[in-house]
Design a protein around this motif. Structure first.
Motif, PDB file in Angstrom:
ATOM      1  N   VAL A   3       0.836  -1.213   0.000  1.00 39.36           N
ATOM      2  CA  VAL A   3       0.000   0.000   0.000  1.00 39.36           C
ATOM      3  C   VAL A   3       0.868   1.258   0.000  1.00 39.36           C
ATOM      4  O   VAL A   3       0.374   2.348  -0.266  1.00 39.36           O
ATOM      5  CB  VAL A   3      -0.993   0.046   1.195  1.00 39.36           C
ATOM      6  N   LEU A   4       2.152   1.128   0.302  1.00 39.55           N
ATOM      7  CA  LEU A   4       3.043   2.290   0.295  1.00 39.55           C
ATOM      8  C   LEU A   4       3.770   2.466  -1.044  1.00 39.55           C
ATOM      9  O   LEU A   4       4.597   3.371  -1.192  1.00 39.55           O
ATOM     10  CB  LEU A   4       4.067   2.190   1.433  1.00 39.55           C
ATOM     11  N   PHE A   5       3.441   1.609  -2.005  1.00 35.01           N
ATOM     12  CA  PHE A   5       4.052   1.741  -3.325  1.00 35.01           C
ATOM     13  C   PHE A   5       3.692   3.119  -3.893  1.00 35.01           C
ATOM     14  O   PHE A   5       2.531   3.529  -3.854  1.00 35.01           O
ATOM     15  CB  PHE A   5       3.530   0.633  -4.245  1.00 35.01           C
ATOM     16  N   ARG A   6       4.665   3.825  -4.381  1.00 37.00           N
ATOM     17  CA  ARG A   6       4.529   5.194  -4.933  1.00 37.00           C
ATOM     18  C   ARG A   6       4.222   6.249  -3.884  1.00 37.00           C
ATOM     19  O   ARG A   6       4.155   7.430  -4.187  1.00 37.00           O
ATOM     20  CB  ARG A   6       3.481   5.253  -6.053  1.00 37.00           C
ATOM     21  N   MET A  61      10.938  -4.777  -1.424  1.00 37.84           N
ATOM     22  CA  MET A  61      10.540  -4.951  -0.023  1.00 37.84           C
ATOM     23  C   MET A  61       9.064  -5.319   0.022  1.00 37.84           C
ATOM     24  O   MET A  61       8.223  -4.599  -0.519  1.00 37.84           O
ATOM     25  CB  MET A  61      10.727  -3.641   0.747  1.00 37.84           C
ATOM     26  N   ARG A  62       8.765  -6.420   0.661  1.00 40.30           N
ATOM     27  CA  ARG A  62       7.352  -6.815   0.857  1.00 40.30           C
ATOM     28  C   ARG A  62       6.948  -6.529   2.285  1.00 40.30           C
ATOM     29  O   ARG A  62       7.701  -6.792   3.205  1.00 40.30           O
ATOM     30  CB  ARG A  62       7.174  -8.310   0.576  1.00 40.30           C
ATOM     31  N   ASN A  63       5.741  -6.015   2.443  1.00 37.67           N
ATOM     32  CA  ASN A  63       5.192  -5.680   3.756  1.00 37.67           C
ATOM     33  C   ASN A  63       6.062  -4.645   4.472  1.00 37.67           C
ATOM     34  O   ASN A  63       6.997  -4.958   5.181  1.00 37.67           O
ATOM     35  CB  ASN A  63       4.997  -6.936   4.611  1.00 37.67           C
ATOM     36  N   VAL A  64       5.668  -3.409   4.219  1.00 30.61           N
ATOM     37  CA  VAL A  64       6.467  -2.257   4.606  1.00 30.61           C
ATOM     38  C   VAL A  64       5.662  -1.363   5.548  1.00 30.61           C
ATOM     39  O   VAL A  64       4.451  -1.226   5.376  1.00 30.61           O
ATOM     40  CB  VAL A  64       6.836  -1.449   3.333  1.00 30.61           C
ATOM     41  N   VAL A  65       6.327  -0.791   6.540  1.00 26.70           N
ATOM     42  CA  VAL A  65       5.636   0.130   7.451  1.00 26.70           C
ATOM     43  C   VAL A  65       6.519   1.363   7.683  1.00 26.70           C
ATOM     44  O   VAL A  65       7.750   1.256   7.669  1.00 26.70           O
ATOM     45  CB  VAL A  65       5.266  -0.600   8.773  1.00 26.70           C
ATOM     46  N   THR A  66       5.874   2.515   7.854  1.00 25.24           N
ATOM     47  CA  THR A  66       6.645   3.745   8.070  1.00 25.24           C
ATOM     48  C   THR A  66       7.137   3.811   9.512  1.00 25.24           C
ATOM     49  O   THR A  66       6.455   3.353  10.428  1.00 25.24           O
ATOM     50  CB  THR A  66       5.782   5.006   7.829  1.00 25.24           C
ATOM     51  N   ILE A  67       8.327   4.391   9.695  1.00 26.93           N
ATOM     52  CA  ILE A  67       8.840   4.540  11.056  1.00 26.93           C
ATOM     53  C   ILE A  67       9.453   5.927  11.239  1.00 26.93           C
ATOM     54  O   ILE A  67       9.686   6.658  10.284  1.00 26.93           O
ATOM     55  CB  ILE A  67       9.942   3.502  11.386  1.00 26.93           C
ATOM     56  N   ASP A  68       9.728   6.238  12.497  1.00 27.54           N
ATOM     57  CA  ASP A  68      10.493   7.426  12.848  1.00 27.54           C
ATOM     58  C   ASP A  68      11.919   6.935  13.113  1.00 27.54           C
ATOM     59  O   ASP A  68      12.114   6.039  13.938  1.00 27.54           O
ATOM     60  CB  ASP A  68       9.852   8.017  14.121  1.00 27.54           C
ATOM     61  N   PRO A  69      12.928   7.486  12.431  1.00 25.81           N
ATOM     62  CA  PRO A  69      14.285   6.939  12.573  1.00 25.81           C
ATOM     63  C   PRO A  69      14.795   7.003  14.006  1.00 25.81           C
ATOM     64  O   PRO A  69      15.664   6.221  14.392  1.00 25.81           O
ATOM     65  CB  PRO A  69      15.124   7.802  11.631  1.00 25.81           C
ATOM     66  N   GLY A  70      14.219   7.900  14.806  1.00 28.18           N
ATOM     67  CA  GLY A  70      14.631   8.005  16.210  1.00 28.18           C
ATOM     68  C   GLY A  70      14.376   6.712  16.977  1.00 28.18           C
ATOM     69  O   GLY A  70      15.079   6.386  17.937  1.00 28.18           O
TER      70      GLY A  70
END
Length: 696
Positions: free
Chosen positions: A645-648, A667-676
């Motif tokens: 769902v994060l493609f593009r 990458m399959r199955n990706v989630v956004t993170i905070d680098p901290g």
DNA sequence: GAGCACTGC
């Protein structure tokens, strides 16, 4: 067709055993111990080839610590040998006879067959155990069938497997990771338990190397000469199968396009050969769909060719699509099944008379330097080729067309495939050994040792997860807890973190979804609809949170299969998600993880994911126009898979669950993170990577 | 805008 093919000399059901030391016993029929007149099942039992070896097998098991039985399909070894042992008293005194299988379906099928033959209720004297299903009664079960993975798990509670008198490891030639682990561990157990008997059952003649493997343990112990001990040298017994003859044809010249070659061979068979279904072995979905398409086009303007019923077969198909394969072929038609390796061992098709073997399959390979597993089309082994050929001889004599030359088969094709253990990431395997108290991982005695680089890489990953300490021992409690959870260690770590972050309810669901293949329905010809369906559940935070939306919808629909169908979700997969989740919930309870929901706080959820998958963190390239990311760990070039769902969307920082490697790394199955969060959840990994202090 | 052989706890 005659000018393209020439008959080969090999007959697949005969073992070309150039091996010395193979024992052939030809004792006469032994009588049944029942004392009653023979029932019809009793007569059927006696007709199996293995029956005339009854006395020989019992003698060898009595006198040898290990007996290796080489038997082709149809010999009856799997169903009969446990019964012979039971009749001979190996289950007396509360002891249990175990028989392991690599696959769940086989365990269930064999157990119910044996219960029927013995005239007992399944789950009592004869029982089975597979994940999620334990049909045994510890007080009365004397013959137990189980997957080799379950037996490995049992060793965590009872390292010497004390309740078993005989353990038969079936289908050992498949050399799966869990079979190989079991063989290595059983060899260790034998040193401590001279009363234990092992039967290694295999369909191929590599018995010789297996024999050498089991021989050494006793030598080291210096047991030879002690009169009461069983012989240290494993016995080898060969049992013939009961398949029909299959005539083999080879190409005269190699071909470059095996898909096209397979298609024209199907058409030639259909034109020139009598009725009988055709099974074609290709490598994957792409090949198979292409071949199906070509054959359907051929059938559209030719009456004769339109008699072909062309069906694809691979694991990604829905249950309904797979079931088509088993429907009987109508009169005047001919079924053509175009399949991956799934039809080589996992599924048996009746009615196949012709087999076409491309000589290739997709195989997993692992690179410990990049830590990437990839699927590569590679030549199969002679053992696989024989297995494929044998699929033509189940109901009557058949024919097998090999799309390579006889010269290639004889001189170039490897005798055996590379064991899975030497082609895989071994993180899960290493933690299991550690949990069983095996300290010297690098010195472990395997049937086929993996490379030290792969072992060291696995130790490194476990160390970074905090599962192993500086001395490469399991940490307490984290290490022991991660070992107890039957999932990839990174998922287990994520679960442990969720307890502290207050989002265990959500993470259990995510863990269950990640541990199965895919929750989306296959989308042959309906790609756009699938994409639209996926968007209905899409969460801005990424795929993991999207899974939660799907799961919630599924529960709200009352677990409806129609709802799944409407939303392009695989109902069977969702049922499995529920089962895994339930199992995880029970384990979590035992480990003292508090079940708690974080409601809509996706920060907690994404932090928990990061706690397990911090090593898979990636940052987008600053001026990337095509969505290129670099891994934080190794600056590897990776891209978000188009199914995400994060493609593009291309957020700045993500962690992924796994990589698919084709022309690019996706990458399959990706989630956004905070680098901290990275330094927060894995300070040891991202701040002070002590490369000089890696465990060994 | 592209693709995932097959198992198992």
């Amino acid at each position: 067709m005659a000018q393209f093919w020439k008959p080969g000399t090999e007959k697949p059901r005969l073992l070309d055993d150039g091996e010395g030391g193979v024992l052939f016993f030809s004792s006469s029929y032994s009588s049944s111990s029942s004392g009653f007149g023979f029932s019809s099942t009793e007569k059927q039992r006696q007709r199996l080839p293995v029956y005339k070896y009854r006395t020989a097998i019992l003698y060898l098991v009595e006198t040898h610590a290990t007996t290796i039985i080489v038997g082709e399909t149809g010999s009856g070894k799997t169903t009969q040998i446990p019964q012979f042992l039971k009749e001979a008293g190996w289950a007396d005194g509360g002891r249990v006879i175990a028989c392991t299988q690599p696959r769940r379906l086989a365990v269930q099928a064999v157990a119910s067959r044996v219960a029927e033959e013995m005239g007992v209720k399944l789950g009592e004297e004869v029982g089975y155990t597979i994940r999620f299903e334990d049909l045994t009664n510890p007080d009365v079960t004397r013959v137990k069938f189980l997957t080799d993975g379950v037996l490995l798990r049992e060793m965590m509670d009872d390292p010497l497997l004390t309740k078993y008198s005989v353990i038969m490891v079936d289908e050992a030639h498949e050399r799966s990771i869990s079979t190989d682990m079991l063989l290595g561990l059983l060899k260790k157990i034998q040193r401590r338990r001279p009363d234990l008997r092992l039967i290694i059952s295999s369909a191929t003649i590599e018995a010789k190397s297996m024999s050498t493997f089991f021989q050494m343990s006793k030598r080291r112990r210096g047991l030879e000469g002690e009169t009461l001990e069983p012989k240290v040298e494993p016995a080898i017994l060969s049992v013939e199968g009961r398949g029909f003859n299959v005539q083999i044809f080879y190409l005269e010249e190699p071909v470059s396009d095996y898909v096209q070659s397979a298609v024209s061979t199907v058409l030639s068979i259909h034109e020139q050969e009598p009725p009988g279904d055709i099974l074609v072995f290709l490598t994957g979905q792409d090949d198979i769909d292409a071949a199906v398409q070509l054959l359907i086009e051929e059938g559209q303007n030719d009456r004769k060719k339109s008699e072909l019923i062309v069906l694809p077969l691979y694991s990604g198909l829905s249950r309904a699509e797979q079931d088509l394969i088993f429907s009987p072929t109508p009169r005047g038609k001919r079924k053509v099944v175009i399949s991956t390796n799934i039809a080589e061992t996992s599924l048996t098709l009746e009615g196949i008379v012709y087999v076409i073997d491309s000589g290739f399959s997709k195989q997993r390979f692992y690179n410990p330097i990049t830590d990437i597993e990839s699927l590569i089309v590679a030549p199969i082994s002679k053992a696989s080729a024989r297995q494929r050929t044998g699929r033509a001889g189940r109901i009557r004599p058949g024919k097998c067309y090999r799309l390579y030359t006889e010269e290639y088969f004889i001189n170039e094709m490897p005798a055996e495939g590379i064991p899975e253990m030497q082609r895989s990431n071994l993180v899960t395997c290493v933690i299991q050994l550690k949990a069983l108290g095996i300290d010297n991982i690098l010195g472990f005695d395997w049937p086929s040792p993996p490379s030290p680089e792969v072992m060291v890489r696995a130790l490194e990953v476990l160390y970074s997860l905090g599962v192993l300490d500086d001395d490469a021992k399991l940490t307490s409690p984290i290490g022991f807890q991660v070992a107890e959870i039957p999932l990839e260690p990174m998922i287990s770590k994520m679960i442990l973190a969720s307890g502290e972050l207050g989002c265990s309810e959500e993470i259990m669901t995510i863990a269950a979804v990640l541990s199965i293949q895919s929750i989306w329905a296959s989308s042959r010809g309906a790609q756009k609809e699938l994409d639209e369906a996926r968007l209905r559940f899409a969460a801005a935070e990424g795929d993991h949170v999207t899974f939660l939306n799907v799961y919630k919808g599924f529960l709200q629909s009352n677990k409806s299969s129609q709802w799944c169908h409407k939303n392009f979700i695989n109902y069977q997969a969702m049922k499995k998600v529920m089962e895994v989740r339930e199992q995880l919930r029970r384990i979590a309870q035992r480990l003292g993880i508090i079940m708690k929901s974080c409601e809509r706080d996706t920060t907690a959820i994404r932090k928990a994911v990061t706690a397990g998958f911090f090593a898979n963190a990636c940052q987008i390239e600053a001026y990337s126009h095509n969505g290129m990311y670099k891994t934080v760990r190794g600056s590897q070039e990776v891209y978000i898979h188009p199914s995400s769902v994060l493609f593009r969307v291309n957020p700045k920082w993500v962690v992924y669950h796994s990589l698919v490697s084709t022309d690019r790394q996706y990458m399959r199955n990706v989630v956004t993170i905070d680098p901290g969060w990275l330094t927060e959840v894995a300070p040891h990994f991202y701040q002070q990577r002590q490369l000089s202090h890696m465990p060994h």
